[in-house]
Design an enzyme around this catalytic site. Structure first.
Site, PDB file in Angstrom:
ATOM      1  N   ARG A 176      -0.366   6.657   7.472  1.00 42.05           N
ATOM      2  CA  ARG A 176      -0.148   6.820   6.033  1.00 42.05           C
ATOM      3  C   ARG A 176      -0.650   8.180   5.562  1.00 42.05           C
ATOM      4  NH1 ARG A 176       1.169   1.791   3.943  1.00 42.05           N
ATOM      5  NH2 ARG A 176       0.152  -0.015   4.858  1.00 42.05           N
ATOM      6  N   ASP A 213       3.630   3.480   6.639  1.00 42.91           N
ATOM      7  CA  ASP A 213       2.865   3.196   7.847  1.00 42.91           C
ATOM      8  C   ASP A 213       3.706   2.516   8.915  1.00 42.91           C
ATOM      9  OD1 ASP A 213       3.125   0.652   6.423  1.00 42.91           O
ATOM     10  OD2 ASP A 213       1.802  -0.112   7.987  1.00 42.91           O
ATOM     11  N   LYS A 240       0.819  -1.192   0.000  1.00 41.19           N
ATOM     12  CA  LYS A 240       0.000   0.000   0.000  1.00 41.19           C
ATOM     13  C   LYS A 240       0.866   1.260   0.000  1.00 41.19           C
ATOM     14  CE  LYS A 240      -3.327  -2.402   2.948  1.00 41.19           C
ATOM     15  NZ  LYS A 240      -3.719  -2.538   4.350  1.00 41.19           N
ATOM     16  N   GLY A 241       2.089   1.138   0.462  1.00 43.87           N
ATOM     17  CA  GLY A 241       2.942   2.309   0.722  1.00 43.87           C
ATOM     18  C   GLY A 241       3.125   3.275  -0.430  1.00 43.87           C
ATOM     19  N   PHE A 297      13.010   4.603  11.591  1.00 46.03           N
ATOM     20  CA  PHE A 297      11.812   4.080  10.946  1.00 46.03           C
ATOM     21  C   PHE A 297      10.881   5.255  10.664  1.00 46.03           C
ATOM     22  CE2 PHE A 297       7.777   1.961  10.356  1.00 46.03           C
ATOM     23  CZ  PHE A 297       8.162   0.871   9.590  1.00 46.03           C
ATOM     24  N   GLU A 304       8.054   2.796  -5.830  1.00 44.84           N
ATOM     25  CA  GLU A 304       8.093   2.285  -4.454  1.00 44.84           C
ATOM     26  C   GLU A 304       8.140   3.439  -3.459  1.00 44.84           C
ATOM     27  OE1 GLU A 304       7.606   0.056  -2.453  1.00 44.84           O
ATOM     28  OE2 GLU A 304       8.860  -1.721  -2.676  1.00 44.84           O
ATOM     29  N   ASP A 305       7.647   3.203  -2.248  1.00 43.14           N
ATOM     30  CA  ASP A 305       7.764   4.213  -1.198  1.00 43.14           C
ATOM     31  C   ASP A 305       9.189   4.265  -0.643  1.00 43.14           C
ATOM     32  OD1 ASP A 305       7.498   1.663  -0.086  1.00 43.14           O
ATOM     33  OD2 ASP A 305       6.070   2.255   1.457  1.00 43.14           O
ATOM     34  N   ASP A 341      14.622  -0.576   1.388  1.00 45.01           N
ATOM     35  CA  ASP A 341      15.422  -0.746   2.597  1.00 45.01           C
ATOM     36  C   ASP A 341      16.471  -1.836   2.308  1.00 45.01           C
ATOM     37  OD1 ASP A 341      16.014  -0.358   5.358  1.00 45.01           O
ATOM     38  OD2 ASP A 341      14.738  -2.024   5.906  1.00 45.01           O
TER      39      ASP A 341
HETATM   40  P1  IMP Z   1      12.870  -4.111   2.054  1.00 42.73           P
HETATM   41  O1  IMP Z   1      12.427  -5.424   1.500  1.00 42.73           O
HETATM   42  O2  IMP Z   1      13.713  -4.273   3.281  1.00 42.73           O
HETATM   43  O3  IMP Z   1      13.546  -3.227   1.036  1.00 42.73           O
HETATM   44  O4  IMP Z   1      11.580  -3.404   2.594  1.00 42.73           O
HETATM   45  C1  IMP Z   1      10.827  -2.614   1.805  1.00 42.73           C
HETATM   46  C2  IMP Z   1       9.445  -2.378   2.383  1.00 42.73           C
HETATM   47  O5  IMP Z   1       9.453  -2.342   3.819  1.00 42.73           O
HETATM   48  C3  IMP Z   1       8.974  -1.030   1.961  1.00 42.73           C
HETATM   49  O6  IMP Z   1       8.293  -1.082   0.718  1.00 42.73           O
HETATM   50  C4  IMP Z   1       8.076  -0.622   3.114  1.00 42.73           C
HETATM   51  O7  IMP Z   1       6.781  -1.119   2.908  1.00 42.73           O
HETATM   52  C5  IMP Z   1       8.688  -1.278   4.310  1.00 42.73           C
HETATM   53  N1  IMP Z   1       9.576  -0.340   5.053  1.00 42.73           N
HETATM   54  C6  IMP Z   1      10.931  -0.327   5.099  1.00 42.73           C
HETATM   55  N2  IMP Z   1      11.396   0.682   5.859  1.00 42.73           N
HETATM   56  C7  IMP Z   1      10.302   1.352   6.285  1.00 42.73           C
HETATM   57  C8  IMP Z   1      10.122   2.536   7.099  1.00 42.73           C
HETATM   58  O8  IMP Z   1      11.060   3.209   7.582  1.00 42.73           O
HETATM   59  N3  IMP Z   1       8.831   2.903   7.315  1.00 42.73           N
HETATM   60  C9  IMP Z   1       7.758   2.236   6.800  1.00 42.73           C
HETATM   61  N4  IMP Z   1       7.882   1.148   6.028  1.00 42.73           N
HETATM   62  C10 IMP Z   1       9.138   0.696   5.778  1.00 42.73           C
HETATM   63 MG    MG Z   2       6.307  -0.870   0.263  1.00 40.78          MG
END
Ligand code: IMP
Ligand code: MG
Length: 182
Positions: free
Chosen positions: A170, A164, A48-49, A157, A104-105, A108
């Site tokens: 959000r 969210d 949803k981000g 975070f 993408e939002d 990470d």
């Molecule tokens: P990744 O697989 O570790 O790259 O995680 C990516 C997903 O984790 C993002 O699309 C977000 O939905 C969530 N995420 C990672 N860091 C944050 C944060 O600081 N706040 C909120 N959601 C996060």
């Molecule tokens: Mg996301």
């Protein structure tokens, strides 16, 4: 008892809007230069981000485009990535032979997106590029670089502007850090 409260504002509404406009203009310019003025683009948002960023970004992309959505479950109810990713809503349209821009939002570890990209590539698009609003490159596990990246962010975070914590916050117009107080 632990409570989660909003901490410092990391990016204001104005900073976000300014950067989103720049990204849209950069994308428009790049695609026009590389593929000509008539290039058509399929913009895929990861729910949803990504939905608020998508809505603002596409209004600054001056190309013919369509949008589609995909939802995956990755985080569960915590702030850490599980690595396990499941498609809970798939795209409505085929991306075969299309130019795809994934929005993408935040990236990470990159585990979520690398899974999504592998899956999308197997569908035979002409090209896939990635645009992320927030980029936490220091925590990357999957070797993955966004083609367009709004802001580099640190370890905090973050919530707001689509992001969210436990499905909350959000709807904030700005992005701020989450603080856990005891
Ligand atoms: P990744 O697989 O570790 O790259 O995680 C990516 C997903 O984790 C993002 O699309 C977000 O939905 C969530 N995420 C990672 N860091 C944050 C944060 O600081 N706040 C909120 N959601 C996060
Ligand atoms: Mg996301």
């Amino acid at each position: 008892m632990e409570t989660d409260v909003l901490g410092n504002v990391i990016f204001t509404e104005d900073q976000i809007h300014q950067r989103v406009r720049e990204l849209g203009e950069e994308i428009t310019g790049d695609y026009r230069r590389e593929y000509g003025n008539d290039t058509a683009l399929m913009v895929v948002s990861i729910l949803k981000g990504g939905f608020i960023f998508l809505a603002d970004l596409i209004r600054h992309i001056h190309l013919e485009l369509s949008i589609d959505f995909m939802a995956i479950s990755s985080y569960g109810e915590s702030t850490r990535t599980s690595g396990a990713v499941k498609i809970v809503k798939d795209l409505s349209d085929s991306i075969y032979n299309k130019r795809v821009l994934v929005v993408e939002d935040i990236i990470d570890t990159g585990l979520t997106l690398s899974y999504i990209l592998r899956n999308l590539i197997s569908r035979g698009p002409q090209e896939i590029k990635v645009c992320t609003l927030l980029d936490r490159t220091a925590r990357r596990i999957a070797p993955l670089e966004a083609d367009y990246s709004g802001f580099q962010v640190g370890e905090d975070f973050l919530v707001g502007y689509g992001l969210d914590y436990l499905q909350k916050w959000r709807n904030l117009r700005y992005i701020c850090a989450l603080e856990t107080t005891k």
